[in-house]
Design an enzyme around this catalytic site. Structure first.
Site, short mmCIF file in Angstrom:
data_model
loop_
_atom_site.label_atom_id
_atom_site.label_comp_id
_atom_site.label_asym_id
_atom_site.label_seq_id
_atom_site.Cartn_x
_atom_site.Cartn_y
_atom_site.Cartn_z
N HIS A 58 45.58 -60.89 16.33
CA HIS A 58 45.07 -59.99 17.37
C HIS A 58 43.98 -59.03 16.88
O HIS A 58 43.67 -58.06 17.56
CB HIS A 58 46.22 -59.15 17.93
CG HIS A 58 47.08 -59.85 18.93
ND1 HIS A 58 48.01 -60.79 18.58
CD2 HIS A 58 47.15 -59.76 20.27
CE1 HIS A 58 48.62 -61.23 19.67
NE2 HIS A 58 48.12 -60.61 20.72
N GLU B 122 43.35 -69.30 29.58
CA GLU B 122 41.97 -68.92 29.26
C GLU B 122 41.00 -70.08 29.42
O GLU B 122 39.90 -69.89 29.94
CB GLU B 122 41.89 -68.38 27.83
CG GLU B 122 42.43 -66.96 27.66
CD GLU B 122 43.93 -66.90 27.51
OE1 GLU B 122 44.58 -67.97 27.43
OE2 GLU B 122 44.49 -65.79 27.45
C1 LIG Z 1 46.27 -66.76 24.69
C2 LIG Z 1 46.73 -65.39 24.99
N1 LIG Z 1 46.33 -64.80 26.14
C3 LIG Z 1 46.75 -63.56 26.44
C4 LIG Z 1 47.57 -62.87 25.59
C5 LIG Z 1 48.04 -61.47 25.93
N2 LIG Z 1 49.43 -61.50 26.33
C6 LIG Z 1 50.39 -61.25 25.43
S1 LIG Z 1 51.89 -61.43 26.07
C7 LIG Z 1 51.31 -61.85 27.57
C8 LIG Z 1 52.28 -62.17 28.66
C9 LIG Z 1 53.12 -63.36 28.35
O1 LIG Z 1 54.17 -63.48 29.23
P1 LIG Z 1 55.37 -64.49 29.05
O2 LIG Z 1 54.87 -65.78 28.51
O3 LIG Z 1 56.09 -64.53 30.32
O4 LIG Z 1 56.28 -63.85 27.90
P2 LIG Z 1 57.13 -62.50 27.92
O5 LIG Z 1 56.22 -61.42 27.45
O6 LIG Z 1 57.62 -62.27 29.30
O7 LIG Z 1 58.23 -62.70 26.94
C10 LIG Z 1 49.92 -61.83 27.57
C11 LIG Z 1 49.06 -62.09 28.73
C12 LIG Z 1 47.94 -63.51 24.38
N3 LIG Z 1 48.71 -62.88 23.48
N4 LIG Z 1 47.53 -64.75 24.12
#
Ligand SMILES: Cc1ncc(C[n+]2csc(CCOP(=O)(O)OP(=O)(O)O)c2C)c(N)n1
Ligand SMILES: [Mg+2]
Lengths: 325, 345
Positions: free
Chosen positions: A129, A60
């Site tokens: 959230h 971000e």
């Molecule tokens: C700072 C932030 N940006 C966006 C999100 C929304 N979000 C939640 S999970 C996610 C994907 C994360 O992927 P990864 O780190 O690969 O973990 P996985 O879900 O595959 O375990 C996003 C974009 C968030 N929770 N926090």
């Protein structure tokens, strides 16, 4: 008039502005191939291609700052924050770069950028959230903050925001994306900084914005059934704030309830309450009431999370309190 | 947190005893592997139950299942002694919580938002905590716990303790500034921490290759002069060996390490994601290297397990899942007064 969903109104606004101006681009997490985490950018990648509809990594601070840099030199980026909660990671870019460039450069640099995404609680999402950011952002001189409550306003205001030469924070709501409303086929713009009386009344003014407007209008109806006439003012824009519209209504009804789904301390609603008290003191028949969130982080449990937030019942009670009934 | 905790733990009943070291004195290889198998099966069955109860709307909001990735949490946490060591992870946390020996009943009650939940119904799926078990969450902001985990390692070093921190995060989190800032700090301050990137190939709908400058994340560790490797995250024994080596380095030399465990999530990102961005063939390919099946096959081959024993373990895990649901169903809603508890101490 066609009836469309809030998310479609936002998409149509971006679509029309992208067709009109090559400098408008959209970027953010999942905006392109996934069509948006909440499907707000549905179909835009197909129409405008990956140069203009840009998927970013989860960074971000990085992509918010990149948007600001591009805006300084002529692009008009729309940056989608998947939810405004995550904009906390980008807060420094907004506060210290977007909001300061015009001033620090003595008027040389403009930052025509829109930051948009769902603000405030949805359901079952717990503390990290479910946060409201209107106070954080409306605190900052150098940016505009808007929060429409209908598809009609959302479309007209997003188009204005994209054409605005200032940074604009455009607050939406996860629970609002499916809301439906009439939106004309013809092009229209709604200026930023103009409130709207959504319902005229005589005995109390209810002031709110964004998602809370729905329960405010319901409360006004309940009050009417019980024989009380409430005026409902939708601010639509928090900064700039349509003070004239606020004062006009309060001077007319002599009583006011502000509904702001955010923590009460140092909040937008508490500022507005002070403004009204100072400027309408002689007209007020009761202290201004604030229906806010409870002063706690959001719990996950559904019963508790509902208890934390404003409700139709709480608004009716507050309105009766200022009417001394 | 500690204050409310004791009551919650006792209300939740006794958790199954967890073996915390790989080489319990006198413990056999067979017993160790059986325990790894049991833990992976428990996670699988618990997650299946969670999905079922989500479908029945007993659980709401964001719920991220760990199915497919069991070998990472189980293999890694098995290298720890949670008396001294700590675990921090992101919101896909049910697997790590169970691997840390957290009580499935208190976890299911948390998913239900009930008072007997491990976070008293205030946290939900993304925020599993058990301070006694040194499981420090459960964080919903992508990348935000990585510096926090690094701070836990600072305390270990400051107090001259023998512990190590495991910090789990996803392929999506690795591009956040918080990751990069933390690695630099851990290196310049020689902190006992193992950063474990669970590369399940996707961050939500985004294939990691589309948003990463490198496909071997260990290069990111190396750029901070932190040793590490990319490894098979579907084989629990390999994960265990790699984490054990890294944890030993942290303990003996106070040096951070980085491990990229290549894995896969079988389900969508969260319950609302149909996962149409990937092919059936790709999913099938990973399901054919299922972490539970790999270990089962290894143990059958070396005669450390027979099919009846496997079925018995599996039945036990299913029973724990069912009992957890029953416990959650029976446990009361949090009282409204609890809203203002634990805001500040
Ligand atoms: C700072 C932030 N940006 C966006 C999100 C929304 N979000 C939640 S999970 C996610 C994907 C994360 O992927 P990864 O780190 O690969 O973990 P996985 O879900 O595959 O375990 C996003 C974009 C968030 N929770 N926090
Ligand atoms: Mg991932």
């Amino acid at each position: 008039m066609p009836v469309i969903a809030f998310r479609q109104a936002l998409k149509d606004a971006m679509d029309e502005e992208m067709a009109r101006d090559q400098n408008v681009i959209l970027m953010g997490e999942e905006v392109a191939q996934y069509n948006g985490a909440y499907k707000v950018s549905q179909g835009l990648l197909d129409k405008y291609g990956p140069e203009r509809i840009i998927d970013t990594p989860i960074t971000e601070e990085g992509f918010t700052g990149v948007g600001i840099g591009a805006a300084l030199v002529g692009l008009r980026p729309i940056v989608e924050w998947m939810t405004v909660n995550f904009s906390a990671q980008a807060f420094d870019q907004v506060l210290n770069n977007a909001a300061k460039m015009l001033y620090m450069s003595g008027g040389q640099l403009k930052v025509p950028i829109v930051f948009r995404g769902p603000n405030g609680p949805a359901e079952y999402l717990a503390s990290q959230h479910s946060q409201s950011f209107q106070a954080f952002y409306s605190h900052i001189p150098g940016i505009k903050v808007v929060a429409p409550s209908t598809p009609h306003d959302a479309k007209g205001m997003l188009k204005s925001a994209i054409r605005d030469d200032n940074p604009v924070i455009f607050l939406e709501g996860e629970m609002m994306y499916a809301w439906k409303g009439e939106v004309p086929d013809e092009e229209y713009l709604i200026p930023l900084g103009k409130a709207e009386v959504k319902r005229t009344g005589e005995e109390v003014t209810l002031i709110s914005f964004s998602r809370s407007m729905q329960m405010v209008l319901e409360a006004a109806e309940v009050l009417e059934k019980e024989g009380y006439s409430a005026e409902v003012l939708d601010l639509r824009s928090l900064r700039p704030l349509d003070e004239e519209a606020v004062f006009a209504s309060v001077v007319k009804t002599n009583r006011c309830v502000i509904i702001d789904n955010d923590w009460p301390m140092a909040s937008f609603g508490s500022y507005l309450g002070w403004l009204i008290s100072k400027n309408c003191f002689d007209s007020l028949d009761a202290p201004v009431e604030l229906v806010a969130m409870e002063d706690v982080p959001m719990p996950y449990n559904h019963t508790l999370e509902l208890a934390v937030q404003p409700s139709m019942e709480k608004i009716v009670t507050a309105a009766k309190r200022v009417m001394y009934v | 947190m500690g204050k409310g905790k004791a009551g919650v733990t006792s209300a939740a009943g006794t958790a199954p005893e967890k073996k915390t070291t790989s080489k319990t004195p006198g413990g056999s290889e067979k017993a160790f592997r059986t325990e790894l198998l049991r833990q992976m099966l428990l996670i699988r069955r618990f997650e299946e139950k969670s999905a079922q109860m989500y479908g029945l709307r007993k659980i709401g909001g964001f719920c991220h299942l760990y199915i497919g990735q069991e070998a990472v949490a189980v293999g890694a946490v098995a290298a720890l002694d949670l008396k001294d060591d700590y675990v921090l992870t992101a919101y896909r946390d049910h697997g790590h919580a169970l691997a840390c020996g957290m009580d499935p009943k208190a976890m299911m009650a948390e998913l239900y938002g009930r008072q007997a939940g491990c976070s008293r119904g205030k946290g939900g799926s993304m925020h599993m905590f058990d301070v006694d078990k040194h499981m420090l969450g459960g964080n919903g902001i992508v990348g935000a716990h990585i510096p926090v985990a690094t701070g836990v390692a600072l305390k270990i070093k400051y107090k001259k303790e023998n512990g190590v921190v495991l910090c789990f995060f996803g392929d999506g989190a690795i591009h956040q500034g918080s990751f990069h800032e933390s690695l630099n700090l851990a290196k310049i301050w020689n902190l006992p921490i193992v950063y474990i990137c669970e590369n399940n190939q996707y961050g939500m709908g985004t294939d990691f290759r589309r948003v990463s400058s490198v496909t071997d994340f260990s290069k990111m560790g190396l750029s901070y002069d932190i040793p590490g490797s990319q490894m098979d995250g579907m084989d629990v024994l390999k994960v265990h060996a790699a984490v054990k080596e890294a944890a030993d380095r942290a303990r003996k030399e106070h040096q951070p390490s980085f491990i990229e465990a290549v894995t896969y999530r079988y389900k969508g990102h969260s319950m609302s994601d149909p996962a149409t961005y990937r092919t059936k063939e790709e999913l099938g390919e990973y399901k054919s290297q299922d972490p539970i099946l790999i270990l089962k096959a290894q143990m059958l081959k070396s005669k450390q397990l027979n099919n009846e024993e496997f079925d018995k373990i599996d039945a036990g895990c299913k029973r724990i899942g069912n009992e957890a649901v029953q416990f959650a169903e029976d446990s009361p809603q949090p009282a409204i007064e609890m809203l203002y508890e634990d805001v500040v101490v």
